[in-house]
Design an enzyme around this catalytic site. Structure first.
Site, PDB file in Angstrom:
ATOM      1  N   SER A   1       0.789  -1.235   0.000  1.00  0.00           N
ATOM      2  CA  SER A   1       0.000   0.000   0.000  1.00  0.00           C
ATOM      3  C   SER A   1       0.821   1.286   0.000  1.00  0.00           C
ATOM      4  O   SER A   1       0.229   2.370  -0.088  1.00  0.00           O
ATOM      5  CB  SER A   1      -0.956   0.014   1.202  1.00  0.00           C
TER       6      SER A   1
ATOM      7  N   LYS B   1       0.043   3.796  -2.625  1.00  0.00           N
ATOM      8  CA  LYS B   1      -0.925   4.896  -2.515  1.00  0.00           C
ATOM      9  C   LYS B   1      -0.252   6.250  -2.370  1.00  0.00           C
ATOM     10  O   LYS B   1      -0.922   7.291  -2.498  1.00  0.00           O
ATOM     11  CB  LYS B   1      -1.878   4.641  -1.349  1.00  0.00           C
TER      12      LYS B   1
ATOM     13  N   SER C   1      -5.568   3.599   4.968  1.00  0.00           N
ATOM     14  CA  SER C   1      -5.080   2.827   3.824  1.00  0.00           C
ATOM     15  C   SER C   1      -6.210   2.060   3.139  1.00  0.00           C
ATOM     16  O   SER C   1      -6.049   0.915   2.700  1.00  0.00           O
ATOM     17  CB  SER C   1      -3.974   1.850   4.245  1.00  0.00           C
TER      18      SER C   1
ATOM     19  N   LYS D   1       3.212   6.460   4.943  1.00  0.00           N
ATOM     20  CA  LYS D   1       2.341   5.392   4.452  1.00  0.00           C
ATOM     21  C   LYS D   1       2.927   4.031   4.781  1.00  0.00           C
ATOM     22  O   LYS D   1       4.116   3.787   4.601  1.00  0.00           O
ATOM     23  CB  LYS D   1       2.163   5.507   2.926  1.00  0.00           C
TER      24      LYS D   1
END
Length: 389
Positions: free
Chosen positions: A70, A73, A130, A233
């Site tokens: 993730s 992202k 997320s 992140k």
């Protein structure tokens, strides 16, 4: 070799072993030595980068392609922030959930088909929780389809010099060929945090959506527990393991620690915090006072003015090891024999900073104004004005 020499070598080895002093062979790279000095980093690859300069302070397997999970992202958020600043998208825009966005697995906020949610809330769900469905809803809003948006993601990656990255989706869910590297993730992280507003989202610890009905807790525990952490992140899949791009700011210096392929979530946070601790303990940002820099006049031959005004860089900063500031010197070099015409913004010299005898950084000096070449009308007018004055 005499017994006395052998005994000395043996004694030295025992001394180093007992007191934890490494005995290094020639050719051992500095980042490996540094990694040994700060302890084990439980990650397959990592990078520690200073954000403003892009200087890498420590790395291991930084260009090894791995599934990024993730932290993918980050690119979704980067493209969104760029469109927000361009004014083509607004925080209050309402986005309608498609069947495709609704079908996402993994972490989500359970968007219903046809449900509308603002860009502001979808960004919050993406940055904090997320949420895969929120990320895809944003991707579709920006690109029309997730597939079309992924093409934009790859184009932006290419522009940023992320040479070892290929995105296959907007979520980071495992997919054939969906790969990146610690270095590339650091590059896009540095680009994202140029947009200060993203930190208002990535630094949230807990929040909610749908009038408090949907709770959000940041997957990045460092935003709560690590001093100065403001993002950025996490990522976790079976193929990627546990990954993290962590950003933190202390004393005017922002560091980015990217770790990939840790076995557990706990290990990724340990890896990132260890790297950040090392960076803040060992480095600082040095910003010289350019107003004190003595710049000689730069003469111009065959021009309507004899010298050119100069323009210095608006900001100059460099990353140095703590304690090195006293060893920094500077030198100004200018272009000799500068001929008109000179264009505004043309490079006419440079300032070179040295750490001891090594070049630390170079910054250009520009012409502040345009200088046209001498011509007959100009010479005639000057002569006429002199005669009648």
């Amino acid at each position: 070799m005499t017994k006395r020499i052998l005994s000395g070598i043996l004694a030295l080895g025992i001394f180093c072993s007992v007191f934890g002093i490494p005995v290094l062979a020639d050719g051992v790279e500095e980042d490996v030595v540094a990694a040994q000095s700060i302890g084990d980093i439980p990650a397959k690859s990592y990078v520690l980068m200073e954000a403003s300069s892009g200087k890498v302070l420590m790395e291991q397997n930084a260009d090894e392609q791995m599934p990024p999970a993730s932290i993918t992202k980050i690119m979704v958020m980067l493209l969104l922030m760029e469109r927000l600043e361009q004014g083509t998208i607004h925080m209050e825009d309402m986005v309608t959930t498609s069947e495709h966005a609704n079908s996402m697995g993994g972490t989500q906020i359970w968007l219903e088909v046809g449900e509308t949610m603002s860009v502001h809330d979808l960004l919050k769900a993406t940055a904090v929780n997320s949420a895969n469905d929120a990320a895809v809803a944003l991707a579709e809003y920006m690109g029309g389809t997730e597939e079309a948006f992924v093409e934009q993601m790859n184009q932006r990656a290419k522009e940023l010099g992320m040479n070892n990255t290929t995105f296959q989706n907007a979520t980071g869910l495992d997919a054939d060929g969906h790969l990146s590297t610690a270095r590339d993730v650091a590059i896009m992280s540095a680009e994202l945090i140029k947009h200060e507003k993203i930190k208002e989202y990535s630094s949230i610890w807990m929040d909610s959506l749908r009038d408090g009905k949907t709770g959000l807790t940041n997957t990045n525990k460092l935003v709560r527990y690590y001093e100065g952490c403001n993002g950025l992140k996490t990522g976790t899949t079976d193929g990627a393991g546990s990954c993290l791009s962590a950003t933190a700011t202390r004393n005017g210096m922002t560091l980015i620690a990217v770790t990939m392929g840790s076995a557990t979530s706990k290990e990724r946070f340990k890896s990132a915090s260890t790297l950040l601790d090392y960076g803040f303990a060992s480095y600082e940002v040095y910003t010289p006072d350019l107003s004190q820099q003595e710049i000689p006049e730069i003469p111009v031959s065959n021009g309507q003015q004899s010298v050119v005004e100069i323009e210095l860089p608006s900001t100059v900063s460099m990353v140095i090891s703590k304690g090195d500031q006293a060893n920094i010197t500077s030198e100004v070099t200018i272009i000799e024999g500068l001929q008109a015409p000179v264009q505004q913004g043309q490079e006419v010299g440079k300032i070179i900073y040295y750490l001891n005898s090594d070049v630390l950084a170079e910054y250009p000096i520009y012409a502040k104004n345009q200088i046209n070449q001498l011509d007959f009308p100009f010479v005639f007018l000057k002569l006429l004005l002199k005669l009648i004055s």
